[in-house]
Design a protein around this motif. Structure first.
Motif, PDB file in Angstrom:
ATOM      1  N   GLY A  35       0.777  -1.235   0.000  1.00 46.35           N
ATOM      2  CA  GLY A  35       0.000   0.000   0.000  1.00 46.35           C
ATOM      3  C   GLY A  35       0.806   1.281   0.000  1.00 46.35           C
ATOM      4  N   ASP A  36       2.143   1.191   0.022  1.00 46.94           N
ATOM      5  CA  ASP A  36       2.972   2.395   0.093  1.00 46.94           C
ATOM      6  C   ASP A  36       3.937   2.420  -1.092  1.00 46.94           C
ATOM      7  N   SER A  37       3.457   2.876  -2.241  1.00 46.89           N
ATOM      8  CA  SER A  37       4.279   2.870  -3.451  1.00 46.89           C
ATOM      9  C   SER A  37       5.427   3.869  -3.362  1.00 46.89           C
ATOM     10  N   GLU A  38       5.251   4.972  -2.656  1.00 48.54           N
ATOM     11  CA  GLU A  38       6.323   5.956  -2.514  1.00 48.54           C
ATOM     12  C   GLU A  38       7.496   5.375  -1.735  1.00 48.54           C
ATOM     13  N   LYS A  39       7.211   4.656  -0.675  1.00 53.41           N
ATOM     14  CA  LYS A  39       8.262   4.019   0.113  1.00 53.41           C
ATOM     15  C   LYS A  39       8.969   2.952  -0.715  1.00 53.41           C
ATOM     16  N   LEU A  66      -1.102   1.019 -20.351  1.00 52.45           N
ATOM     17  CA  LEU A  66      -0.174   1.753 -21.207  1.00 52.45           C
ATOM     18  C   LEU A  66      -0.660   3.161 -21.528  1.00 52.45           C
ATOM     19  N   ASP A  67      -1.982   3.349 -21.614  1.00 55.67           N
ATOM     20  CA  ASP A  67      -2.491   4.663 -21.994  1.00 55.67           C
ATOM     21  C   ASP A  67      -2.297   5.695 -20.891  1.00 55.67           C
ATOM     22  N   THR A  68      -2.362   5.267 -19.633  1.00 55.29           N
ATOM     23  CA  THR A  68      -2.235   6.203 -18.511  1.00 55.29           C
ATOM     24  C   THR A  68      -0.941   6.020 -17.723  1.00 55.29           C
ATOM     25  N   GLY A  69      -0.300   4.865 -17.874  1.00 59.80           N
ATOM     26  CA  GLY A  69       0.901   4.574 -17.100  1.00 59.80           C
ATOM     27  C   GLY A  69       0.620   4.182 -15.661  1.00 59.80           C
ATOM     28  N   LEU A  70      -0.641   3.977 -15.329  1.00 61.77           N
ATOM     29  CA  LEU A  70      -1.012   3.652 -13.952  1.00 61.77           C
ATOM     30  C   LEU A  70      -0.969   2.143 -13.705  1.00 61.77           C
ATOM     31  N   GLY A  77      -2.185  -3.511  -2.819  1.00 64.96           N
ATOM     32  CA  GLY A  77      -2.999  -2.372  -2.424  1.00 64.96           C
ATOM     33  C   GLY A  77      -2.769  -1.144  -3.281  1.00 64.96           C
ATOM     34  N   TRP A  78      -2.383  -1.372  -4.554  1.00 69.73           N
ATOM     35  CA  TRP A  78      -2.156  -0.265  -5.496  1.00 69.73           C
ATOM     36  C   TRP A  78      -3.372  -0.146  -6.398  1.00 69.73           C
ATOM     37  N   TRP A  79      -3.983   1.028  -6.404  1.00 69.39           N
ATOM     38  CA  TRP A  79      -5.144   1.254  -7.257  1.00 69.39           C
ATOM     39  C   TRP A  79      -4.922   2.549  -8.042  1.00 69.39           C
ATOM     40  N   GLY A  80      -4.311   2.431  -9.211  1.00 65.13           N
ATOM     41  CA  GLY A  80      -4.038   3.595 -10.022  1.00 65.13           C
ATOM     42  C   GLY A  80      -2.790   4.349  -9.576  1.00 65.13           C
ATOM     43  N   VAL A  81      -1.706   3.622  -9.310  1.00 68.40           N
ATOM     44  CA  VAL A  81      -0.455   4.227  -8.840  1.00 68.40           C
ATOM     45  C   VAL A  81       0.437   4.613 -10.034  1.00 68.40           C
ATOM     46  N   PRO A  82       0.933   5.854 -10.094  1.00 65.43           N
ATOM     47  CA  PRO A  82       1.833   6.273 -11.186  1.00 65.43           C
ATOM     48  C   PRO A  82       3.282   5.881 -10.860  1.00 65.43           C
TER      49      PRO A  82
END
Length: 292
Positions: A35-39, A66-70, A77-82
């Motif tokens: 759940g912590d993509s930044e970390k 591919l269209d959004t890179g998300l 726990g990633w839902w639309g993480v860039p």
């Protein structure tokens, strides 16, 4: 040229330094930060900087649009993480991101179990179940890059609740996590070791586990009837024991009709390293293309 290959799974992250001429040089790993993509990006960046590479390739569990890179990865726990943007900002290097099974499959296509194969299904068994498709020699991804999510086909209607919120997904019964649950918390390698040592309980658990994989394989073959089904991911470390167990369970589901499927079951040559190798290849390809 030197590239970092990163394989992000639901429970752990594997990293490798890959040299364009010398191949795989260094490996490391660390637990995933759920759940912590930044970390996650910060820890990968710290290790990447120590490697002194030219670019980074990421193979991640879940769907990469591919269209959004998300990135959408229920097991993390990633839902639309860039995630590509996050990691590029953290490490200051070019980064490319793709689905982990897609990366692993391309490593096998290059010099592994799927070399010179035209039509194949590649499956990874780890925290979840990942998949990739090769059709007429080309990866098939559908228009938004999210095809071949075999782990989320329903094999048990109304069954266990999956991290994706649906019930009865294949990965709830056929992943390494499912085997651990079936064995009361034992690690999969201990289950295989116990079964080979003659432990009757472990043997019965494995037979039930193979049966669950076999159910999914029947669906896969009914849909695609590939030339090869390659088995990868952490569970593939069990080797031929897994391969033969899955084959037997599949044909049992087919009522013994071996004439129905003319293809082969194979173990991924690169086993659990396919993901980092394929991710490094992803970075190498795009880096060369952009710097041609």
């Amino acid at each position: 040229m030197r590239f970092a290959g990163v394989d992000i799974g639901g429970t752990g992250v594997k990293m490798a330094l890959v040299d364009g001429e010398k191949g795989l040089l260094e490996r490391s790993s660390f637990p995933s930060f759920h759940g912590d993509s930044e970390k996650m990006a910060q820890e990968i960046a710290r290790r990447v900087k120590e490697m002194q590479v030219d670019a980074v390739g990421i193979g991640t569990a879940g769907s990469v649009h591919l269209d959004t890179g998300l990135v959408y990865a229920s097991n993390m726990g990633w839902w639309g993480v860039p995630f590509r943007k996050q990691l590029e900002a953290a490490c200051g290097l070019p980064v490319w991101v793709d689905n982990d099974a897609q990366c692993a499959m391309m490593a096998e296509v290059f010099d592994g179990a799927l070399h010179n194969v035209r039509n194949a299904v590649y499956l990874t068994f780890g925290t979840g179940v990942g998949g990739a498709l090769l059709i007429e020699g080309r990866p098939w991804r559908a228009s938004n890059n999210v095809a071949a999510e075999f782990g989320h086909m329903i094999t048990h209607a109304g069954g266990l609740v999956c991290a994706c919120k649906r019930r009865g997904c294949f990965e709830m019964y056929a992943s390494a996590s499912a085997l651990r649950r079936m064995a009361g918390g034992l690690d999969p390698e201990d289950v295989f070791a116990g079964a080979q040592a003659g432990d009757g309980r472990m043997q019965r658990i494995l037979q039930d586990y193979y049966r669950e994989i076999g159910i999914g394989m029947v669906n896969v073959v009914s849909l695609f009837n590939p030339d090869v089904i390659a088995l990868g991911g952490g569970i593939s470390a069990a080797g031929d024991v897994l391969l033969h167990g899955v084959e037997d369970a599949f044909y049992e589901q087919m009522s013994g009709r071996r004439d129905f499927f003319k293809g082969e079951f194979r173990l991924a040559r690169h086993r659990n390293s396919a993901g980092v190798l394929g991710a490094a290849m992803l970075a190498k390809f795009h880096f060369a293309e952009e710097n041609a």
